[in-house]
Structures are given as structure tokens and as C-alpha cells.
Design an enzyme around this catalytic site. Structure first.
Site, mmCIF file in Angstrom:
data_model
loop_
_atom_site.group_PDB
_atom_site.id
_atom_site.type_symbol
_atom_site.label_atom_id
_atom_site.label_comp_id
_atom_site.label_asym_id
_atom_site.label_seq_id
_atom_site.Cartn_x
_atom_site.Cartn_y
_atom_site.Cartn_z
ATOM 1 N N HIS A 1 0.043 -53.739 -45.416
ATOM 2 C CA HIS A 1 -0.613 -54.610 -44.439
ATOM 3 C C HIS A 1 -1.998 -55.062 -44.885
ATOM 4 O O HIS A 1 -2.597 -55.925 -44.244
ATOM 5 C CB HIS A 1 -0.719 -53.891 -43.091
ATOM 6 C CG HIS A 1 0.594 -53.329 -42.658
ATOM 7 N ND1 HIS A 1 0.949 -52.011 -42.850
ATOM 8 C CD2 HIS A 1 1.665 -53.918 -42.096
ATOM 9 C CE1 HIS A 1 2.179 -51.819 -42.407
ATOM 10 N NE2 HIS A 1 2.646 -52.947 -41.961
ATOM 11 N N THR A 49 1.107 -62.480 -40.627
ATOM 12 C CA THR A 49 2.319 -62.917 -41.332
ATOM 13 C C THR A 49 3.603 -62.649 -40.562
ATOM 14 O O THR A 49 4.656 -63.168 -40.923
ATOM 15 C CB THR A 49 2.443 -62.177 -42.679
ATOM 16 O OG1 THR A 49 2.411 -60.764 -42.428
ATOM 17 C CG2 THR A 49 1.333 -62.561 -43.631
ATOM 18 N N CYS A 89 0.809 -56.529 -49.535
ATOM 19 C CA CYS A 89 1.770 -57.581 -49.872
ATOM 20 C C CYS A 89 1.020 -58.813 -50.380
ATOM 21 O O CYS A 89 0.049 -59.251 -49.752
ATOM 22 C CB CYS A 89 2.596 -57.953 -48.640
ATOM 23 S SG CYS A 89 3.712 -59.337 -48.981
ATOM 24 N N SER A 95 5.726 -55.111 -36.212
ATOM 25 C CA SER A 95 5.546 -56.391 -35.519
ATOM 26 C C SER A 95 6.790 -57.251 -35.645
ATOM 27 O O SER A 95 7.304 -57.786 -34.658
ATOM 28 C CB SER A 95 4.326 -57.121 -36.095
ATOM 29 O OG SER A 95 4.219 -58.413 -35.547
ATOM 30 N N GLU A 126 -2.970 -55.407 -40.228
ATOM 31 C CA GLU A 126 -3.095 -56.625 -41.032
ATOM 32 C C GLU A 126 -4.214 -57.509 -40.497
ATOM 33 O O GLU A 126 -4.999 -58.080 -41.274
ATOM 34 C CB GLU A 126 -1.771 -57.400 -41.037
ATOM 35 C CG GLU A 126 -1.861 -58.657 -41.895
ATOM 36 C CD GLU A 126 -0.652 -59.569 -41.754
ATOM 37 O OE1 GLU A 126 0.478 -59.064 -41.621
ATOM 38 O OE2 GLU A 126 -0.854 -60.800 -41.775
ATOM 39 N N HIS A 172 5.613 -50.202 -41.699
ATOM 40 C CA HIS A 172 5.789 -49.716 -40.332
ATOM 41 C C HIS A 172 7.240 -49.326 -40.070
ATOM 42 O O HIS A 172 7.959 -50.009 -39.336
ATOM 43 C CB HIS A 172 5.305 -50.782 -39.335
ATOM 44 C CG HIS A 172 3.819 -50.859 -39.248
ATOM 45 N ND1 HIS A 172 3.143 -51.951 -38.757
ATOM 46 C CD2 HIS A 172 2.862 -49.949 -39.575
ATOM 47 C CE1 HIS A 172 1.836 -51.720 -38.800
ATOM 48 N NE2 HIS A 172 1.645 -50.517 -39.300
ATOM 49 N N SER A 183 10.869 -53.961 -42.631
ATOM 50 C CA SER A 183 10.502 -52.658 -43.206
ATOM 51 C C SER A 183 11.632 -51.637 -43.104
ATOM 52 O O SER A 183 11.403 -50.443 -43.280
ATOM 53 C CB SER A 183 9.249 -52.125 -42.497
ATOM 54 O OG SER A 183 9.383 -52.241 -41.094
ATOM 55 N N HIS A 206 -3.878 -54.676 -34.863
ATOM 56 C CA HIS A 206 -2.871 -54.528 -35.921
ATOM 57 C C HIS A 206 -3.606 -54.427 -37.264
ATOM 58 O O HIS A 206 -4.584 -55.141 -37.502
ATOM 59 C CB HIS A 206 -1.914 -55.723 -35.921
ATOM 60 C CG HIS A 206 -0.744 -55.545 -36.853
ATOM 61 N ND1 HIS A 206 -0.848 -55.735 -38.209
ATOM 62 C CD2 HIS A 206 0.540 -55.164 -36.627
ATOM 63 C CE1 HIS A 206 0.332 -55.502 -38.781
ATOM 64 N NE2 HIS A 206 1.190 -55.145 -37.832
HETATM 65 FE FE1 SF4 Z 1 4.988 -59.367 -47.063
HETATM 66 FE FE2 SF4 Z 1 6.228 -60.701 -45.111
HETATM 67 FE FE3 SF4 Z 1 7.208 -58.433 -45.970
HETATM 68 FE FE4 SF4 Z 1 4.941 -58.443 -44.576
HETATM 69 S S1 SF4 Z 1 6.972 -59.033 -43.832
HETATM 70 S S2 SF4 Z 1 5.368 -57.256 -46.421
HETATM 71 S S3 SF4 Z 1 4.020 -60.360 -45.332
HETATM 72 S S4 SF4 Z 1 6.999 -60.330 -47.199
#
Ligand code: SF4
Length: 348
Positions: A102, A192, A124, A251, A154, A69, A295, A152
Site C-alpha cells: 500500500h 487505487t 505496488c 478495500s 495507501e 490486506h 489480495s 487507509h
Molecule cells: Fe497494485 Fe492495484 Fe494490486 Fe493494489 S490492487 S497492489 S494498486 S495492482
């Protein structure tokens, strides 16, 4: 059916036309730079997955949903030949499609297989862990209270692993009203990328109603989300203003703004790009705290720091609360002959 690019949900905020001005404030001007910030191991892996897929299979490579994202990352990958789609039925039969970080529900995996797509799963591994927990508790006939935000990606993916067993709990208030079938067979899991504090409030309120509620086998809120929140709490306590670099649909970036405001920042804003900083945000501000979502490539933070330096914020102090060195291997389809560049500040 021909593929259509996903319409990005984040319109670009109008850029500021005038450069920032160095105006006097009480005291000296300073930047507190939170660490850890930015890319996590799961995002790094997902972005490299698309790049390696483009290298290996050539353009175009299709990606279901935004790979991560962040609007900047998505635009850069589009420039390299990735095509982002909303659903797999927009991908030409037989083409390569990457599932985003996600995660996806089994229904999406099946739909891709039915279309003969060559799927590469960039979910992930820490999201996959939550999927496995959902499947296991559903098999044991538990009702799963999934703390997370409806809609969302995920949450849709995790809920899709056990559609008959999952009830989504969006916020602490919903914990007071949700209905359960059997209070003795309940477990909570979570998205997460939530606020740790708000999630624990939700769980406390659930447990007040359902004392037998079981905890997840291990933390579902991932290390990267937790570490970035701990770091920004420390920064926010000393900052007049906190700026979070990250996209509106990220998020963990949005949570960082909330956490900063709850822990002492007098003001906090989220931006995609440095030229969104408004001059008036800096009025009377001597200390600016900076962080970025999981991200966000660090080049965007560096741009922000250059912009703030023009306004007199040249004294930069890093506030580090954890070291991170976690890395994930690439999806199996891309492992042979592929070298994961890693080393971008990812950590555990
Ligand atoms: Fe994985 Fe956490 Fe990164 Fe999401 S924020 S991609 S769950 S390590």
C-alpha cells in the site's frame, strides 16, 4: 524495543459447524465464476518479496503493516517467519523491514533510515505512480483533492508525499462541502482500489463546483480493481447470490460486494474462508456468483467451490471479461539471483 506482531484487525468469523446441505431450489443450481479475480500483479510481487527476503536473510523479516490486506496471506507469512509490526520503531535497529504494497509516506522512509533499518520497498508500482503525481502537482503548487478513504494506509502514504497540498475527499457527499484555496489550481487523484462508479460521482460533483478541476494524467484506480469490478457486474446481473472472498480491511474486496449489490445481485456477502458460508444464504438460490479481491490467493476460492459443490452447486461456468498478464519485477534489493515466480493469473 522488542517487536510486537500487529494485532490483526479481522477477527475470524465463527465457523459453521454443520456441513452445507443440498436442498432443492426452483431450476438448476449453478456457479458463475468471475474472471479476472484474485491476485493482481502488485500483490503477487509484494508476497513474493517477503518470501524472497525470508529466503535470503533468514527469519525474522519484519513487515510494516499487513503486506497485503488478506488475513490468510498474513498468517501464512507469519508461519514462514515474518513479523508484522505497526510502525518501524518496533523493528530492532539494523534489521530488515519490508514496506507493504500500500506504500508509505516519506516520513516512514526517513524513520526507517534513522533507525538503520534495511528497508525493502514492496509498494505496488501503481501506487508509486500516484505518489509521483502527488509530488509533481504539489511542486506546481496545486491543491490535490485525493479521493479515498481517510485512515487507509495507501491514502496516508500518498497524502504524506504532499501534506500541505492534499485534501482527502471520502465520498460524493463530501464533494459538496469541501473548501478549496484557489479553484483555478485544482487536480483530483485517487486511491487505487475504489469503486469506479462512486469515484466518478464524486468527481462529477466536484467538477460541478470547480469547473477547472484537472484530471489525473492517467487512471489512478488500477487495472486490477477495474477489471474485477467489470467482471462482477456481469456476474451479478445473473446471480441470486454473490460471494466475495476477501478480508474486511481489503478495500477492493469490500467494493466488490457493493458493486455486486448495485448491479443486480439479490444478496452479496464477503467471507475470508469457505466455512463462513451460512446455509440460509443459499435458501431458494439457484445461481451463485463468486469472485475474490486482488489480495486473495485462488486456493481460497477453490475451497469455496468445494464447499458449494456439497450443497449441489457443481455446475461451474467462468465469466471472463478481460485477460491479464501484467507482472512487476521484484524490488531492486532482491533482484539478483531471485526468480519471481509470477504466472498466477496476474494481468493488465
Ligand atoms: Fe497494485 Fe492495484 Fe494490486 Fe493494489 S490492487 S497492489 S494498486 S495492482
Amino acid at each position: 524495543m522488542s517487536a510486537t506482531a500487529v494485532s490483526l484487525p479481522i477477527p475470524r468469523v465463527p465457523v459453521r459447524r454443520e456441513p452445507l446441505v443440498d436442498r432443492p431450489v426452483d431450476g438448476s443450481k449453478k456457479v458463475l465464476l468471475a474472471a479476472p479475480r484474485g491476485y493482481c500483479a502488485g500483490v503477487d510481487r509484494a508476497v513474493v518479496t517477503v518470501e524472497k527476503a525470508l529466503e535470503r536473510y533468514g527469519s525474522p523479516v519484519y513487515v510494516r503493516k499487513q503486506i497485503v490486506h488478506n488475513i490468510h496471506v498474513v498468517r501464512e507469512l507469519e508461519d514462514q517467519g515474518a513479523i508484522f509490526v505497526d510502525e518501524v520503531d518496533e523493528v530492532p535497529e539494523g534489521a530488515h523491514v519490508v514496506f507493504s504494497a500500500h506504500g508509505v509516506s516519506p516520513a516512514v522512509v526517513d524513520a526507517a533510515a534513522d533507525r538503520g533499518l534495511q528497508a525493502i520497498d514492496a509498494t505496488c508500482p501503481l501506487v508509486t505512480k500516484v505518489h509521483r503525481e502527488a509530488k509533481r502537482f504539489a511542486r506546481d503548487d496545486y491543491q490535490i483533492l485525493l479521493v479515498g478513504h481517510s485512515g487507509h494506509e495507501e491514502v496516508e502514504g500518498t497524502a504524506g508525499e504532499a501534506p500541505g497540498n492534499v485534501t482527502i475527499v471520502n465520498n460524493p457527499d463530501e464533494a459538496d462541502t469541501i473548501e478549496v484555496d484557489d479553484p483555478s489550481k485544482l487536480v483530483w487523484l485517487s486511491q487505487t482500489t475504489l469503486s469506479v462508479d462512486e469515484t466518478m460521482e464524486t468527481v462529477d460533483r466536484l467538477r460541478a463546483r470547480f469547473p477547472d478541476l484537472q484530471n489525473p494524467p492517467s487512471d489512478d484506480i488500477c487495472y486490477a480493481t477495474q477489471n474485477r469490478q467489470v467482471a462482477i457486474k456481469k456476474v451479478a446481473a445473473e446471480a441470486d447470490l454473490v460471494i466475495v472472498v476477501g478480508s474486511a480491511n481489503s478495500s477492493n474486496s469490500v467494493r466488490l460486494v457493493e458493486v455486486a449489490l448495485q448491479h443486480g445481485a439479490k444478496a452479496a456477502y464477503r467471507i475470508d474462508y469457505a466455512d463462513e458460508v451460512r446455509q440460509e444464504w443459499l435458501d431458494g438460490v439457484s445461481t451463485v456468483g463468486i469472485t475474490s479481491g486482488a489480495s486473495v490467493p485462488d486456493v481460497l476460492v477453490q475451497e469455496l467451490m468445494r464447499e458449494l459443490a456439497q450443497a449441489g452447486y457443481r455446475d461451474v461456468e467462468e465469466v471472463r471479461t478481460a485477460e491479464e498478464d501484467l507482472m512487476f519485477s521484484l524490488p531492486k534489493e532482491l533482484r539478483t539471483g531471485a526468480h519471481h515466480r509470477g504466472g498466477r493469473g496476474v494481468a493488465a
